[in-house]
Design a protein around this motif. Structure first.
Motif, PDB file in Angstrom:
ATOM      1  N   LEU A 236      58.081  41.889  30.102  1.00 36.27           N
ATOM      2  CA  LEU A 236      56.987  42.214  31.025  1.00 36.27           C
ATOM      3  C   LEU A 236      55.836  42.913  30.302  1.00 36.27           C
ATOM      4  O   LEU A 236      54.666  42.698  30.626  1.00 36.27           O
ATOM      5  N   ALA A 237      56.177  43.753  29.322  1.00 34.59           N
ATOM      6  CA  ALA A 237      55.145  44.505  28.608  1.00 34.59           C
ATOM      7  C   ALA A 237      54.202  43.588  27.836  1.00 34.59           C
ATOM      8  O   ALA A 237      53.049  43.961  27.567  1.00 34.59           O
ATOM      9  N   GLU A 238      54.664  42.388  27.487  1.00 35.54           N
ATOM     10  CA  GLU A 238      53.854  41.464  26.700  1.00 35.54           C
ATOM     11  C   GLU A 238      52.990  40.541  27.561  1.00 35.54           C
ATOM     12  O   GLU A 238      52.156  39.809  27.036  1.00 35.54           O
ATOM     13  N   LEU A 239      53.191  40.571  28.875  1.00 33.40           N
ATOM     14  CA  LEU A 239      52.463  39.652  29.750  1.00 33.40           C
ATOM     15  C   LEU A 239      51.040  40.115  29.992  1.00 33.40           C
ATOM     16  O   LEU A 239      50.778  41.318  30.103  1.00 33.40           O
ATOM     17  N   ASP A 240      50.124  39.164  30.136  1.00 34.26           N
ATOM     18  CA  ASP A 240      48.785  39.540  30.591  1.00 34.26           C
ATOM     19  C   ASP A 240      48.855  39.830  32.094  1.00 34.26           C
ATOM     20  O   ASP A 240      49.871  39.575  32.752  1.00 34.26           O
ATOM     21  N   ASP A 241      47.768  40.372  32.641  1.00 37.04           N
ATOM     22  CA  ASP A 241      47.808  40.834  34.026  1.00 37.04           C
ATOM     23  C   ASP A 241      48.076  39.702  35.014  1.00 37.04           C
ATOM     24  O   ASP A 241      48.822  39.871  35.984  1.00 37.04           O
ATOM     25  N   ASP A 242      47.484  38.545  34.782  1.00 36.18           N
ATOM     26  CA  ASP A 242      47.674  37.431  35.718  1.00 36.18           C
ATOM     27  C   ASP A 242      49.135  36.986  35.765  1.00 36.18           C
ATOM     28  O   ASP A 242      49.693  36.763  36.846  1.00 36.18           O
ATOM     29  N   GLU A 243      49.741  36.849  34.598  1.00 41.42           N
ATOM     30  CA  GLU A 243      51.143  36.420  34.563  1.00 41.42           C
ATOM     31  C   GLU A 243      52.061  37.517  35.094  1.00 41.42           C
ATOM     32  O   GLU A 243      53.062  37.236  35.764  1.00 41.42           O
ATOM     33  N   PHE A 244      51.715  38.769  34.804  1.00 40.32           N
ATOM     34  CA  PHE A 244      52.512  39.872  35.340  1.00 40.32           C
ATOM     35  C   PHE A 244      52.488  39.844  36.866  1.00 40.32           C
ATOM     36  O   PHE A 244      53.525  40.005  37.519  1.00 40.32           O
ATOM     37  N   CYS A 245      51.320  39.644  37.447  1.00 47.21           N
ATOM     38  CA  CYS A 245      51.202  39.591  38.912  1.00 47.21           C
ATOM     39  C   CYS A 245      51.998  38.419  39.487  1.00 47.21           C
ATOM     40  O   CYS A 245      52.625  38.551  40.556  1.00 47.21           O
ATOM     41  N   ARG A 246      51.986  37.293  38.791  1.00 49.83           N
ATOM     42  CA  ARG A 246      52.760  36.146  39.267  1.00 49.83           C
ATOM     43  C   ARG A 246      54.251  36.459  39.258  1.00 49.83           C
ATOM     44  O   ARG A 246      54.973  36.180  40.221  1.00 49.83           O
ATOM     45  N   ARG A 247      54.716  37.081  38.166  1.00 49.65           N
ATOM     46  CA  ARG A 247      56.130  37.418  38.069  1.00 49.65           C
ATOM     47  C   ARG A 247      56.513  38.480  39.100  1.00 49.65           C
ATOM     48  O   ARG A 247      57.616  38.450  39.657  1.00 49.65           O
ATOM     49  N   LEU A 248      55.607  39.410  39.354  1.00 53.87           N
ATOM     50  CA  LEU A 248      55.878  40.460  40.334  1.00 53.87           C
ATOM     51  C   LEU A 248      55.938  39.889  41.749  1.00 53.87           C
ATOM     52  O   LEU A 248      56.786  40.291  42.556  1.00 53.87           O
ATOM     53  N   THR A 249      55.054  38.963  42.061  1.00 53.37           N
ATOM     54  CA  THR A 249      55.099  38.296  43.367  1.00 53.37           C
ATOM     55  C   THR A 249      56.457  37.634  43.569  1.00 53.37           C
ATOM     56  O   THR A 249      57.084  37.749  44.636  1.00 53.37           O
ATOM     57  N   GLU A 250      56.936  36.975  42.539  1.00 55.70           N
ATOM     58  CA  GLU A 250      58.236  36.300  42.605  1.00 55.70           C
ATOM     59  C   GLU A 250      59.372  37.308  42.744  1.00 55.70           C
ATOM     60  O   GLU A 250      60.268  37.145  43.573  1.00 55.70           O
ATOM     61  N   ALA A 251      59.327  38.386  41.955  1.00 58.32           N
ATOM     62  CA  ALA A 251      60.410  39.377  41.971  1.00 58.32           C
ATOM     63  C   ALA A 251      60.476  40.130  43.294  1.00 58.32           C
ATOM     64  O   ALA A 251      61.557  40.558  43.721  1.00 58.32           O
ATOM     65  N   SER A 252      59.345  40.293  43.960  1.00 54.55           N
ATOM     66  CA  SER A 252      59.311  41.005  45.241  1.00 54.55           C
ATOM     67  C   SER A 252      59.575  40.087  46.417  1.00 54.55           C
ATOM     68  O   SER A 252      59.576  40.529  47.572  1.00 54.55           O
ATOM     69  N   GLY A 253      59.800  38.821  46.161  1.00 55.86           N
ATOM     70  CA  GLY A 253      60.033  37.870  47.239  1.00 55.86           C
ATOM     71  C   GLY A 253      58.793  37.623  48.075  1.00 55.86           C
ATOM     72  O   GLY A 253      58.893  37.128  49.205  1.00 55.86           O
ATOM     73  N   GLY A 254      57.620  37.965  47.537  1.00 57.52           N
ATOM     74  CA  GLY A 254      56.376  37.766  48.275  1.00 57.52           C
ATOM     75  C   GLY A 254      56.309  38.552  49.568  1.00 57.52           C
ATOM     76  O   GLY A 254      55.621  38.148  50.507  1.00 57.52           O
ATOM     77  N   VAL A 255      56.993  39.704  49.612  1.00 53.92           N
ATOM     78  CA  VAL A 255      57.077  40.457  50.865  1.00 53.92           C
ATOM     79  C   VAL A 255      55.700  40.914  51.355  1.00 53.92           C
ATOM     80  O   VAL A 255      55.464  41.022  52.560  1.00 53.92           O
ATOM     81  N   LEU A 256      54.782  41.162  50.428  1.00 62.06           N
ATOM     82  CA  LEU A 256      53.413  41.547  50.792  1.00 62.06           C
ATOM     83  C   LEU A 256      52.418  40.459  50.364  1.00 62.06           C
ATOM     84  O   LEU A 256      51.244  40.739  50.143  1.00 62.06           O
ATOM     85  N   ILE A 259      50.567  39.146  44.768  1.00 61.66           N
ATOM     86  CA  ILE A 259      50.009  40.327  44.109  1.00 61.66           C
ATOM     87  C   ILE A 259      48.731  39.888  43.399  1.00 61.66           C
ATOM     88  O   ILE A 259      48.758  39.070  42.473  1.00 61.66           O
ATOM     89  N   GLN A 260      47.608  40.418  43.864  1.00 63.74           N
ATOM     90  CA  GLN A 260      46.313  39.933  43.411  1.00 63.74           C
ATOM     91  C   GLN A 260      45.796  40.627  42.152  1.00 63.74           C
ATOM     92  O   GLN A 260      45.029  40.039  41.384  1.00 63.74           O
ATOM     93  N   HIS A 261      46.195  41.884  41.966  1.00 64.28           N
ATOM     94  CA  HIS A 261      45.664  42.628  40.819  1.00 64.28           C
ATOM     95  C   HIS A 261      46.650  43.718  40.428  1.00 64.28           C
ATOM     96  O   HIS A 261      47.324  44.302  41.271  1.00 64.28           O
ATOM     97  N   MET A 262      46.726  43.965  39.128  1.00 64.48           N
ATOM     98  CA  MET A 262      47.544  45.050  38.576  1.00 64.48           C
ATOM     99  C   MET A 262      46.658  45.925  37.723  1.00 64.48           C
ATOM    100  O   MET A 262      45.985  45.437  36.808  1.00 64.48           O
ATOM    101  N   GLY A 263      46.629  47.217  38.017  1.00 67.97           N
ATOM    102  CA  GLY A 263      45.838  48.137  37.216  1.00 67.97           C
ATOM    103  C   GLY A 263      46.572  48.517  35.935  1.00 67.97           C
ATOM    104  O   GLY A 263      47.497  47.834  35.492  1.00 67.97           O
TER     105      GLY A 263
END
Length: 400
Positions: A236-256, A259-263
């Motif tokens: 995860l530390a090596e991912l750019d923000d767009d890919e990190f957000c995509r992976r986070l959307t998947e890991a959270s089951g898209g509950v919200l 994920i559009q942006h990661m600071g």
């Protein structure tokens, strides 16, 4: 070598626990010194959220209110949450804990740690601050403890309190040993912008590599806590923000939603640590210096603030009996009040981590049953919420 007047209490560590303890003791008319290596940064109200956020339960919030610190926090940086939703990635059942079960307007508030630290430092009217300064040596004598600082100043106090975190120099100098272990996990934190509003709910989804949690923030965004095994954390530390957000959307089951942006994000290792004792003659430890829990339950800061309330109560009891602040009899009262509760929380979070981090098919089935059972039994839900909010009518005065 500069000679300093004797203090009732010298606190090493000016983070959240140490700073709040300094305010509490000074408000209780103890003569207090605080030693801190680095001046906390001044907070810009227009700046982004700090990476470190905590879910302050109603009990510790009452402590902050009684000290006049809660009113110093800016309303637009605090977010109440009214429910907690917990579910497993491969199960349909979910556990929803809500504020109405205990008759409270909310279960807690998400607050930046730095805000509480800043509020406490602004309230140091009667605290002598040594900053920047570090403890170089600690010598315990019959009538006082003597702190030597790295600039060769010397402080004598009836009691020295270590509140400087998990790698406490005070704890080490006092010879207090610890037990514990690492989890082989890291927690990635930061502020995320989800597609949908959080609805003032704290969300936590358990996955095979660790839970993903969203804590609600006042502007509709969320504070992320993604617990991941070290191998995944490295990835995860090596991912750019767009890919990190995509992976986070998947890991959270898209509950919200998406994920559009990661600071700005950071990661820190997870471990369990517990001191074998909290006190010795003229020495005490509190907060992370005494105990470090897995953060999945969000109780680390709350435990530290509860330490503050009980330590102040013990020192007040000692003073009323004519003892000074370093008297071991009253320090042990603090240890008795906090050690059992802290050990229960350590055991509970460690058990949850092992239950939800296991690939064993039997344990996978049991954890599904645990969520399913708790979701259907109102008394169990109420007990869980009551423990989480930390309110007590018969506890120390700062919690009442």
């Amino acid at each position: 070598m500069t000679t300093r007047p004797r203090y009732d209490v010298a606190i090493v560590g000016g983070g959240m626990v140490g700073a709040v303890l300094a305010v509490a003791l000074s408000e209780a008319d103890f003569h207090v010194a605080l030693v801190e290596a680095k001046q906390p940064k001044s907070l810009d109200p227009e700046a982004g959220y700090d990476l470190r956020q905590s879910a302050i339960a109603p009990g510790p919030r009452r402590l902050l209110e009684n000290l006049g610190l809660w009113d110093r926090l800016p309303d637009n940086r605090i977010c109440p949450f009214t429910g907690m939703k917990v579910w497993q990635a491969d199960q349909d059942d979910e556990l929803f804990l809500e504020h109405t079960a205990v008759g409270l307007p909310e279960l807690g508030h998400i607050v930046e740690n730095a805000l509480v630290v800043d509020a406490a430092w602004q309230a140091f009217e009667r605290v002598d601050v040594y900053c920047p300064a570090k403890m170089a040596a600690l010598n315990v004598e019959a009538q006082a403890a003597r702190l030597t600082l790295d600039d060769e100043q010397e402080i004598t106090a009836a009691l020295v309190v270590g509140a400087e975190g998990a790698n406490s120099p005070v704890r080490e100098a006092a010879g207090i040993t610890t037990t514990g272990w690492g989890y082989g996990q890291r927690c990635t934190v930061g502020t995320v912008t989800p597609e949908r509003h959080h609805r003032h709910i704290a969300w936590q989804r358990f996955t095979e590599t660790g839970p993903v949690a969203f804590l609600p923030l006042a502007d509709g965004r969320c504070s992320l806590a993604w617990h991941a095994d070290d191998a995944l954390a490295d990835e995860l530390a090596e991912l750019d923000d767009d890919e990190f957000c995509r992976r986070l959307t998947e890991a959270s089951g898209g509950v919200l939603g998406r994920i559009q942006h990661m600071g700005t994000r950071a990661a820190f290792p997870l471990k369990l640590m517990h001191a074998r004792e909290y006190v010795q003659p003229r020495v005490a430890i509190a907060g992370d210096a005494a105990h470090v829990v897995h953060p999945m339950a969000g109780q680390g800061v709350n435990l530290g603030l509860l330490d503050v309330a009980e330590l102040v109560a013990a020192l007040e009891a000692g003073r009323a009996a004519g003892a000074d602040a370093g008297e071991i009899t009253y320090l042990k009262r603090y240890q008795r009040a906090r050690m059992a509760d802290n050990m229960m929380m350590l055991a509970a979070t460690d058990g949850l981590k092992r239950l939800y981090g296991s690939h064993n098919p039997l344990l996978r089935s049991l954890r599904g049953l645990a969520i399913s059972g708790a979701s259907r039994l109102a008394p169990i839900r109420q007990i869980m919420i009551s423990q989480a909010v930390g309110l007590s009518n018969d506890g120390p005065r700062l919690l009442r």
